[in-house]
Design a protein around this motif. Sequence first.
Motif, short mmCIF file in Angstrom:
data_model
loop_
_atom_site.label_atom_id
_atom_site.label_comp_id
_atom_site.label_asym_id
_atom_site.label_seq_id
_atom_site.Cartn_x
_atom_site.Cartn_y
_atom_site.Cartn_z
N ALA A 90 0.85 -1.21 -0.08
CA ALA A 90 0.04 0.29 -0.01
C ALA A 90 0.80 1.35 0.06
O ALA A 90 0.69 2.02 -0.64
CB ALA A 90 -0.71 -0.06 1.15
N ALA A 91 1.88 1.28 0.85
CA ALA A 91 2.67 2.51 0.83
C ALA A 91 3.55 2.73 -0.38
O ALA A 91 3.87 3.81 -0.64
CB ALA A 91 3.72 2.25 2.34
N ALA A 92 3.78 1.83 -1.22
CA ALA A 92 4.43 1.80 -2.34
C ALA A 92 3.53 2.85 -3.51
O ALA A 92 4.06 3.32 -4.43
CB ALA A 92 4.86 0.70 -3.01
N SER A 93 2.22 2.81 -3.13
CA SER A 93 1.55 3.59 -4.23
C SER A 93 1.43 4.97 -3.93
O SER A 93 1.11 6.01 -4.49
CB SER A 93 -0.06 3.43 -3.81
OG SER A 93 -0.26 3.84 -2.48
N SER A 149 1.11 5.98 17.01
CA SER A 149 1.99 4.85 16.65
C SER A 149 1.03 3.91 15.44
O SER A 149 0.06 3.63 15.77
CB SER A 149 2.46 3.97 17.78
OG SER A 149 3.11 2.88 17.24
N ASP A 150 1.88 3.73 14.29
CA ASP A 150 1.41 3.16 13.19
C ASP A 150 1.73 1.70 13.18
O ASP A 150 1.49 0.85 12.37
CB ASP A 150 1.90 3.77 11.78
CG ASP A 150 1.23 4.99 11.44
OD1 ASP A 150 0.06 5.17 11.81
OD2 ASP A 150 2.05 5.65 10.72
N ALA A 151 2.04 1.30 14.62
CA ALA A 151 2.18 -0.28 14.74
C ALA A 151 0.82 -1.01 14.83
O ALA A 151 0.47 -2.06 14.65
CB ALA A 151 2.98 -0.38 15.99
N ASP A 152 -0.29 -0.01 15.11
CA ASP A 152 -1.49 -0.48 14.82
C ASP A 152 -2.33 0.23 13.73
O ASP A 152 -2.12 1.25 13.32
CB ASP A 152 -2.49 -0.36 16.12
CG ASP A 152 -3.62 -0.66 16.14
OD1 ASP A 152 -3.85 -1.92 16.51
OD2 ASP A 152 -4.69 0.09 15.84
N HIS A 153 -3.30 -0.69 12.99
CA HIS A 153 -3.99 -0.16 11.92
C HIS A 153 -4.57 1.41 12.10
O HIS A 153 -5.05 2.04 11.17
CB HIS A 153 -4.80 -1.12 11.29
CG HIS A 153 -6.13 -1.70 12.13
ND1 HIS A 153 -6.71 -2.70 11.66
CD2 HIS A 153 -6.21 -1.20 13.41
CE1 HIS A 153 -7.57 -2.90 12.73
NE2 HIS A 153 -7.56 -1.94 13.73
N THR A 154 -5.25 1.58 13.59
CA THR A 154 -5.78 2.70 13.56
C THR A 154 -4.85 3.96 13.85
O THR A 154 -5.41 5.17 13.80
CB THR A 154 -6.45 2.72 14.99
OG1 THR A 154 -5.68 2.57 16.30
CG2 THR A 154 -7.55 1.45 14.94
N SER A 198 -10.14 -1.19 9.51
CA SER A 198 -9.65 0.24 9.66
C SER A 198 -8.40 0.40 8.94
O SER A 198 -7.34 -0.09 8.97
CB SER A 198 -8.99 0.78 11.17
OG SER A 198 -8.62 1.84 10.98
N ALA A 199 -8.50 1.26 7.73
CA ALA A 199 -7.18 1.84 7.16
C ALA A 199 -6.86 3.11 7.49
O ALA A 199 -6.26 3.86 6.64
CB ALA A 199 -7.62 1.89 5.59
N GLN A 200 -7.01 3.91 8.57
CA GLN A 200 -6.72 4.92 9.01
C GLN A 200 -5.33 5.40 8.92
O GLN A 200 -4.96 6.70 8.39
CB GLN A 200 -7.22 5.20 10.54
CG GLN A 200 -6.90 6.59 11.18
CD GLN A 200 -7.39 6.92 12.51
OE1 GLN A 200 -8.59 6.18 12.70
NE2 GLN A 200 -6.93 7.64 13.26
N ARG A 201 -4.37 4.53 9.37
CA ARG A 201 -2.96 4.91 9.40
C ARG A 201 -2.46 5.08 7.84
O ARG A 201 -1.68 6.14 7.51
CB ARG A 201 -2.24 4.05 10.17
CG ARG A 201 -2.20 2.56 9.48
CD ARG A 201 -1.04 1.48 10.11
NE ARG A 201 -1.37 0.38 9.53
CZ ARG A 201 -0.63 -0.77 9.80
NH1 ARG A 201 0.31 -0.59 10.87
NH2 ARG A 201 -0.85 -1.84 9.55
N LEU A 202 -2.98 4.47 6.90
CA LEU A 202 -2.52 4.66 5.51
C LEU A 202 -3.15 5.72 4.86
O LEU A 202 -2.92 6.67 4.14
CB LEU A 202 -2.78 3.17 4.79
CG LEU A 202 -1.99 2.10 5.25
CD1 LEU A 202 -2.28 0.72 4.57
CD2 LEU A 202 -0.50 2.49 4.83
N GLU A 203 -4.75 6.06 5.24
CA GLU A 203 -5.40 7.07 4.64
C GLU A 203 -4.69 8.49 4.93
O GLU A 203 -4.68 9.46 4.25
CB GLU A 203 -6.91 6.75 5.08
CG GLU A 203 -7.52 5.82 4.27
CD GLU A 203 -8.97 5.72 5.00
OE1 GLU A 203 -9.74 5.18 4.27
OE2 GLU A 203 -9.24 6.05 5.99
N THR A 223 -7.20 0.69 -1.68
CA THR A 223 -5.92 0.15 -1.82
C THR A 223 -5.40 -0.39 -0.18
O THR A 223 -4.71 -1.09 0.27
CB THR A 223 -4.88 0.86 -2.19
OG1 THR A 223 -5.23 1.40 -3.79
CG2 THR A 223 -3.36 0.55 -2.33
N ALA A 224 -5.73 0.81 0.66
CA ALA A 224 -5.40 0.70 2.02
C ALA A 224 -6.17 -0.34 2.59
O ALA A 224 -5.43 -1.29 3.56
CB ALA A 224 -5.72 1.94 2.78
#
Length: 637
Positions: free
Chosen positions: A11-14, A140-145, A178-183, A191-192
Amino acid sequence: MIRAGAALLAAAASLAGAQTAPSPAAPAAKPSSGPQILFSRSLDDTPASTVPKTPGQDAASSPSSAAEPEQQQITFLSYDFDLHLQPAQNMLAARARIVLRNDGAQPLHLLPLQISSGLAWQSIRVAGQPASFTGRLVDSDADHTGMLQEADITLPQPLAPKQTLALDVIYQGSITLSAQRLEEIGVPTETAEHSDWDRIDSSFVGLRGFGNVVWYPVSSSPVLLGDGNKLFTEVDAQKLRQDDATVSMRLTEEFFGAPPNLAVLDGVPLPVAPASMPKENSVPGIVTCSLPKTRLGFATPSLFLLSRTEASSGSVRFFARPEDTGNEAAYAGAAKMVSPTLEKWLTAPRPGTLTIVDLPEAGDVPLEQGSVFFLSLDNAQPADLSIPLIRALSRVTFHSRYPWLEEGVSYFMATLWTEQSRGREAALTEMDNERGALALVEPDDQPEKQQTGAGTAVPVVAKGDEGENLLLAKDPIYYRVKAAYVFWMLRDLAGDSALAQAFREYDPSTDNDGKEFERVLERTSGKDLSWFFSDWVYRDRGLPDLSIAGVYPSSSSVPGSYLVAVSVSNSGGAAAEVPVTVRSSGATVTARLRVPADSSVTHRFLLSGEPVEVAVNDGSVPEVQASVHRHTISNQP
C-alpha cells in the motif's frame, strides 16, 4: 514472502515520494459507560481496588510514549490468553497472564504496556495485586488505527535488571476494519483496506498482531509509516526480542449462522467443532479451541477464526470462500511444478504440509506464518504462482530459529527456481535488482583517514560493525536478500550437492549458538569455511568493492598460447571469492580467486589464442557498486 509488518509496503508503495506522515487523529470518543463486559468474573473473582482512567474519556493523546527508554528494555517471556469473541459486535474480551523481563541495565520504575486504540484496559494486577496505572493515547502506526492505548503502570517496587515479573490483565473492545494510518498518508481507501484487512466480524476474524493490529499487550517505541523504515524495523525488532516467548490460548467464539471450521492460532491450524448450536436466531452458538504452550519464534502472536470450504491436493490443503472454490487447481499445479526442486535441495513436501487460507477480498495482501499461507485465492496460472508457492513450501520444509536461515533459504529456493525455469542470468538479474538496496544499508567498513604532514594517509576511525550481522538481523534486506546471496556464494564454495546435503542434515533443535549450519556444511563439503562465515554471517563487514587493477598478457612458451596475469583489487570490508574469466576468440578459462578485504590478488592464466577480454565476478557476489567487471584487451601492437 510477505510478513506482518512488510505487508504494508504494497500500500505504501502507491505513494511515490511520501516521506512524512502527520500524527493520526484520535478515534472518536467512546461512550463514557464503556463497552459491555463479556467476562463474568475477574482474575481472582474479586474486583480491582484501583480504577484507572477510562480510555477515550479523559486520557490525553500524546505523540510519544511516556517511557520510551523502558520499551527497549522489556522482553516478553510468555503469554497465556483466555479470549472471548463476539463477531456480531466486533468485540474481543481478553484475560491474559504475561511474564516479562527487564533486559536493560537500569531498574524499571514505570512499566508501559500498549494495546490497540480500539481496546480498553479494564484491570491490571502486578504480582497478584491491583496496580495503579494511567491511560494515554500514543500515536503509533504499529496498529492499523494509527494509535495505541498505553497504560503507564507504576510498579510497587523497581524491576531490577534480569528480574522477571508476572502481570494479569483484562482488556476488551472492538476491532473493525480500519485503514486510518494509511489514509493519513494519502493511500486510497480501497488500496489501504487491501493491506489493512484485520478485523473481527461475522464473516472473518483475522488479527495479525504487532505491525497490523495490536490485539495483545506490547511495549514498543512509537513509530510512524512516514518516518523512513522505522516501523518495519521496530516490527522485526519486536519479533527478534520475543523469539523465545511462549504463547498459549483458550478461545471461545459466539456465532450466528454457519459455525467456523478453522482456527489458526500463531500459525498453527486447528480444527474447530461447535460446543453448541443456536436453537433460534437470537441465541448464538458456541465454538471453542485451544493452543497449548507454543514457542512463538520470529513472528507475532496471531489469531484467525473463519468458515471456509476445505479441499486437499498433494502437499497443500485449501480453505476457500464459496466463490473461489475451484481456483485451487492452479495453486496445486504450481506446488507440483516446484516440488522436484524442493526435493532436490531440501526434502519432498509431505501431504498437507502447507495450508492455504482464502482472505476476505480479492487483492488482499498475503501473509505467511508457520505452515499457513493466507492469500486471495484468485483464478491464476500455475506459472505465475510458482515463486510464492516455492517460498511458502520451503518455509514449511526447512526450519530454523534464525531468520537468515529460514527466510534466507526460502528466498534462495525462489532464485533457484528462476534459474531452473528461466536461466542463470535471469536469476542473477533478479537478485541484482535488490542489491542496490542492500548496498545502501551496509556499513562502510573502511577506516576514515587523515593526511599526515608527510602526505601519508593513516586510519583514524575504524567503523566496524555498523550494520546487522545475519544471526541478529531484524531487517528483511539482510535476512532475505543478503542471506540469499550468502547461499549463492556457499553454493560456489561448497558445491550444490554438499549444500543440499547440509540443508537436509541441519537440525534446528541442536543449533544453540547459531553456528550449527556452518559445522554441518563444513562436514558435508570437507572445507574450512570459517573465513566466509566470519565476514558474511557472524559479523557485518559491509560488501566487497572489487575492481580489475591490471591485466598483463604475454606470449607463452606454448605456440599460440598466452599467459595473462590478472590483478583483482578489493577495497571493501568483506573478503570474497569470485570467478575470474579470461577469453580469447576460441577459448575461455575461469578460476576462482579469494580476495581479502583491502587487498589485491594476482593470478596467471594460460590461454589458447590471443586474449580479448577479462571478466571478474558474474553477479553472484554482491558488491558496493556493480557486481560484474569487464576489461577489453587491446591486441594492437
